[in-house]
Design an enzyme around this catalytic site. Structure first.
Site, PDB file in Angstrom:
ATOM      1  N   GLN A 131      -0.830  -0.099  -2.258  1.00 53.15           N
ATOM      2  CA  GLN A 131       0.509   0.203  -1.770  1.00 53.15           C
ATOM      3  C   GLN A 131       0.898  -0.629  -0.568  1.00 53.15           C
ATOM      4  O   GLN A 131       0.068  -1.248   0.091  1.00 53.15           O
ATOM      5  CB  GLN A 131       0.619   1.676  -1.430  1.00 53.15           C
ATOM      6  CG  GLN A 131      -0.471   2.185  -0.505  1.00 53.15           C
ATOM      7  CD  GLN A 131      -0.372   3.686  -0.330  1.00 53.15           C
ATOM      8  OE1 GLN A 131       0.065   4.159   0.711  1.00 53.15           O
ATOM      9  NE2 GLN A 131      -0.763   4.451  -1.338  1.00 53.15           N
TER      10      GLN A 131
ATOM     11  N   HIS B  16       4.158  -0.437   2.634  1.00 48.31           N
ATOM     12  CA  HIS B  16       5.243   0.368   3.188  1.00 48.31           C
ATOM     13  C   HIS B  16       6.313  -0.552   3.768  1.00 48.31           C
ATOM     14  O   HIS B  16       5.994  -1.582   4.349  1.00 48.31           O
ATOM     15  CB  HIS B  16       4.705   1.314   4.262  1.00 48.31           C
ATOM     16  CG  HIS B  16       3.571   2.157   3.757  1.00 48.31           C
ATOM     17  ND1 HIS B  16       3.727   3.057   2.740  1.00 48.31           N
ATOM     18  CD2 HIS B  16       2.262   2.201   4.087  1.00 48.31           C
ATOM     19  CE1 HIS B  16       2.559   3.627   2.490  1.00 48.31           C
ATOM     20  NE2 HIS B  16       1.656   3.118   3.284  1.00 48.31           N
TER      21      HIS B  16
ATOM     22  N   GLU C 254       0.765   3.058   9.623  1.00 45.91           N
ATOM     23  CA  GLU C 254      -0.337   4.018   9.542  1.00 45.91           C
ATOM     24  C   GLU C 254      -1.541   3.555  10.356  1.00 45.91           C
ATOM     25  O   GLU C 254      -1.877   2.377  10.343  1.00 45.91           O
ATOM     26  CB  GLU C 254      -0.823   4.126   8.079  1.00 45.91           C
ATOM     27  CG  GLU C 254       0.167   4.698   7.123  1.00 45.91           C
ATOM     28  CD  GLU C 254      -0.227   4.542   5.657  1.00 45.91           C
ATOM     29  OE1 GLU C 254       0.171   5.401   4.873  1.00 45.91           O
ATOM     30  OE2 GLU C 254      -0.906   3.562   5.304  1.00 45.91           O
TER      31      GLU C 254
ATOM     32  N   HIS D  67      -2.476  -2.368   0.994  1.00 53.32           N
ATOM     33  CA  HIS D  67      -3.749  -1.693   1.254  1.00 53.32           C
ATOM     34  C   HIS D  67      -4.018  -0.642   0.189  1.00 53.32           C
ATOM     35  O   HIS D  67      -3.118  -0.226  -0.533  1.00 53.32           O
ATOM     36  CB  HIS D  67      -3.734  -1.052   2.648  1.00 53.32           C
ATOM     37  CG  HIS D  67      -2.605  -0.086   2.853  1.00 53.32           C
ATOM     38  ND1 HIS D  67      -1.331  -0.498   3.192  1.00 53.32           N
ATOM     39  CD2 HIS D  67      -2.527   1.257   2.735  1.00 53.32           C
ATOM     40  CE1 HIS D  67      -0.542   0.558   3.275  1.00 53.32           C
ATOM     41  NE2 HIS D  67      -1.231   1.647   3.005  1.00 53.32           N
TER      42      HIS D  67
ATOM     43  N   ARG E 167       4.252   0.793  -4.783  1.00 52.07           N
ATOM     44  CA  ARG E 167       2.903   0.706  -5.341  1.00 52.07           C
ATOM     45  C   ARG E 167       2.685  -0.573  -6.147  1.00 52.07           C
ATOM     46  O   ARG E 167       3.614  -1.086  -6.758  1.00 52.07           O
ATOM     47  CB  ARG E 167       2.622   1.932  -6.210  1.00 52.07           C
ATOM     48  CG  ARG E 167       2.593   3.207  -5.384  1.00 52.07           C
ATOM     49  CD  ARG E 167       2.155   4.421  -6.186  1.00 52.07           C
ATOM     50  NE  ARG E 167       2.000   5.562  -5.285  1.00 52.07           N
ATOM     51  CZ  ARG E 167       3.008   6.335  -4.884  1.00 52.07           C
ATOM     52  NH1 ARG E 167       4.223   6.104  -5.300  1.00 52.07           N
ATOM     53  NH2 ARG E 167       2.781   7.327  -4.050  1.00 52.07           N
TER      54      ARG E 167
HETATM   55 ZN   LIG Z   1      -0.387   3.596   3.016  1.00 48.96          ZN
END
Ligand SMILES: [Zn+2]
Length: 398
Positions: A93, A95, A130, A258, A277
């Site tokens: 995925q 972001h 994240e 990642h 994704r």
């Molecule tokens: Zn993630």
């Protein structure tokens, strides 16, 4: 301060023991996977205060709990704090950036795609940087390998060797574009011989988790029923394969592809659910949208080391929404902490007693607290403790 109860997510990739273990929930018959434990004010799955108020509602009614600075910048608690138990690998995925998320969200709204539609890419208008900290050995894929390493892999893995000239000529973008847009038959033709070579080794336990073949084989076992190969398997070879040890952390900014492969971790992120994704999933994949967000560049992983001599470790990534503190305390005390924003605490080991003014709260393993801004806390450590504190950084830093 308020005792807080989080929400368990039973996604199919979760493990059966770790999260029930620290929460003290019996799950011996393995009836359900426990994938994530969420602590935060996400409107879909808010944590609960003791009397059954959701943290989300509580904050809307008590904005001052966030702290002046935070409430002037954000409408609610800006981070989501989680424990993950990854038993089966997660999807590859990426972001989006804040601007891209705002644009994508507006475009999908204008196109009339319902928020809960399976083909909806943007669930909100926020970015989702994240940070993760390993709670034990943890494996993940993290950004494209540096050029020399990726060249070596393409030379070493015979089935991928035909891609080498393309990578030399067109770099990361050309390489990734090529494999993500291969027809299914071509994907199967390339990956079938690879599967035939690595699966027997995997089944005989001849592969180590430090090599890409192990994870490719596992991905083939999990995601490639009926002889159809998932193109995410290419990424297992293209991305950095990292093995973090207990206490080590890593930050994943926007645009960095990642995938979590195995292990338990603490994760803290901006309050968002925007995920694009790139394979190893049955969920929706929108390749042209994905390609807009992937940063096609080498990643030299910056693992945040664990110095075990430290009793307090700070993780302060370059974002406005969150920072994380880890405390390894021996029995004794008192320890003192003053909060500058609303915080969430999670005790993963031991037992503590927290005092704020004339309030006193015992916290045992798996327990958590919502602490309002401007609190002065005194902590007695009754048993050796491992405490994580999630907070909002002060604005001066950003
Ligand atoms: Zn993630």
């Amino acid at each position: 301060m308020y005792p807080l109860k989080g929400v368990v997510q039973h996604y199919s990739w979760g493990g059966y023991r770790y999260i029930p273990g620290f929460l003290g929930i019996p799950n011996e018959v393995k009836e359900k996977p426990f994938a994530e434990y969420w602590l935060g004010a996400h409107p879909a799955f808010p944590s609960q205060l003791e009397e059954g108020t959701s943290l989300d509602e509580f904050i809307q009614q008590h904005k001052e709990a966030l702290g002046k600075e935070v409430s002037s910048r954000f409408s609610s608690l800006p981070f989501l704090f989680k424990v993950l138990d990854v038993w089966q690998m997660l999807s590859i995925q990426v972001h989006p950036s804040k601007e891209a998320a705002e644009r994508g969200y507006a475009e999908e709204n204008a196109a009339g795609i319902p928020l809960n539609a399976p083909n909806r890419n943007y669930k909100d208008e926020n970015h989702k940087p994240e940070l993760m900290v390993a709670l034990d050995d943890f494996w993940l894929l993290h950004g494209f390998k540096p050029e020399d390493q990726l060249e070596k892999v393409l030379q070493r893995v015979p089935e991928l060797a035909p891609l080498l000239p393309l990578f030399r000529e067109g770099g990361y973008r050309a390489l990734y574009q090529k494999v993500m847009n291969l027809k299914q038959e071509e994907t199967d033709r390339m990956l079938q011989p690879l599967a035939a070579r690595v699966l027997p080794l995997y089944e005989k336990n001849k592969l180590s988790k430090e090599e890409e073949n192990f994870w490719a084989a596992r991905a083939i076992m999990n995601f490639c029923g009926l002889g159809q190969f998932d193109r995410g398997i290419f990424s297992v070879y293209f991305f950095n394969l990292l093995h973090l040890k207990k206490g080590e952390g890593i930050f994943q900014p926007e645009g960095l592809p990642h995938a979590y492969l195995e292990g338990q971790n603490i994760e803290i992120m901006a309050n968002s659910d925007n995920v694009l994704r790139g394979g190893l999933t049955e969920k929706h994949i929108d390749i042209s949208e994905l390609m807009k967000h992937v940063k096609f560049e080498a990643t030299h992983p910056q693992v945040i080391q664990n110095k075990s001599s430290e009793t307090h470790k700070s993780f302060t990534p370059p974002v406005a929404e969150f920072e994380l503190h880890q405390y390894d305390w021996k029995k004794g005390g008192p320890q003192t902490i003053t909060t500058h924003s609303a915080e969430i605490w999670l005790l993963l080991q031991g037992r503590i007693k927290v005092q704020a003014g004339d309030m006193e709260q015992a916290v045992t393993r798996g327990g958590s607290l919502f602490v309002t801004a401007g609190a002065a806390l005194t902590i007695q450590v009754l048993e050796d403790a491992l405490l994580f504190r999630a907070a909002v950084p002060s604005g001066e830093k950003n």
